[in-house]
Design an enzyme around this catalytic site. Sequence first.
Site, short mmCIF file in Angstrom:
data_model
loop_
_atom_site.label_atom_id
_atom_site.label_comp_id
_atom_site.label_asym_id
_atom_site.label_seq_id
_atom_site.Cartn_x
_atom_site.Cartn_y
_atom_site.Cartn_z
N GLY A 165 0.83 -1.19 0.00
CA GLY A 165 0.00 0.00 0.00
C GLY A 165 0.87 1.24 0.00
CE LYS A 166 5.44 4.91 -0.20
NZ LYS A 166 6.58 4.08 0.26
#
Length: 414
Positions: free
Chosen positions: A104-105
């Site tokens: 994720g980011k």
Amino acid sequence: MEGRTPYQMALEQLNKCAKIMKLDPNVHEMLKYPKRVLTVNVPVRMDDGRIKVFTGYRSQHNDALGPFKGGVRYHPNVSVEEVMALSIWMTWKCSVAGIPLGGGKGGIICDPKKLSPGELERLSRGYFAAIRNIVGPDMDIPAPDVNTGGREMAWFLDEYNKYKGCNNPGVVTGKPLEIGGSLGRTEATGRGLSIVAREAARRLGIDFKKSDVAVQGFGNVGYYSAKFMQEFGCRIVALSDSKGGVYNPNGIDVEALLAYKQKSGKLSGFPGSKEVTNEEVLEVPCDILIPAALENQITKENAGRVKARLVLEGANGPTTPEADEMLFKRGIVVIPDILANAGGVSTSYFEWVQNGQNYYWTYDEVLQKLDKLMTAAFANVWESYKKYNVEMRMAAYICAIERVTAAMKVKGWC
Ligand code: NAD
């Protein structure tokens, strides 16, 4: 690949690997897209009383191996495409490290240098409140990235616990020690890199304890990489920071250099050493080169002059694709960022594990576990490297994609 957006680059890499490893087309199709990308518009009361709206994102690429994991950056150039690409790379990084987490980011379009501490706090809390329904210790675990650190993580954690009515530190990592951070996290990336260097040198027939090392960057990753490599017996012959560097073929004492920099504000003039530029540090005679500062440092212009036999990417993306190819042709082995600097995310994983059990390990325990984890990660990539006869970067991606694919298949996703 130069001139392409990060997302296009991430797709190109995926496509290239898919071809080499004959990836199932259904898995390939699914891996091209993040599972979810959330856009949030966060109203923030500025110090002068006005309301200003900031746009932020959270991209969740793949969670076949475990909850999404990845940092949140604050930068004016944040874009949805960049965040998506970074979330893809996090999937590969967690997978290659062998940790049960996905990719994720997040990011907020802002210039944190132009915000007061109060405005930053309101923005951080507002962003986390806005994404609270898609994050959590079993869902998605953010961490620091460019321009964020322990302070922001503490605000995130507090906001999350307030909304959820719980007291759960495992919703973010990279926290201050006082609220559930892990011992050893600060030095983890450099420590992990030095372990990978040791393993790579052993496989490549480089006498690690007698090797000469040059390091570009003297921040968190550069300093700790140099320090641990020196402790392992290597000779550090060159080091640089943004203002330039120093070279001494007889070796530089890393701790003495740090003390000198803290006193004088620079590296140049360090007794016994010769002044060199940032660019020259990459080209000095050495066995191992560690670019640990910025992206795009080894390019087609200077790749022909790199003298090291082994390059470890401490920074993210320090070698351009063209330079990568040139180094490969010259027989120089490049250990890619997703493996070389995975010590950071691995220790974030340790932090999350400790939070879950509410029982904390000693510094030595953390380092021992990191050594075991990084040694195994390297061995896995090395196997792929031998099996497919490709650059180490491709081997690392293939390893990562294989693990994610296996998890997707047993879960019956495709
Ligand atoms: P940092 O800000 O602590 O240090 C960066 C260093 O680079 C500083 O010493 C700075 O002076 C130097 N620098 C800047 N411009 C330079 C130039 N032109 N030439 C030489 N040196 C220059 O940052 P960091 O945390 O050490 O991160 C460095 C890189 O490693 C980044 O790409 C980051 O994304 C990556 N990384 C960091 C971690 C981590 O745990 N800190 C984990 C994975 C990847």
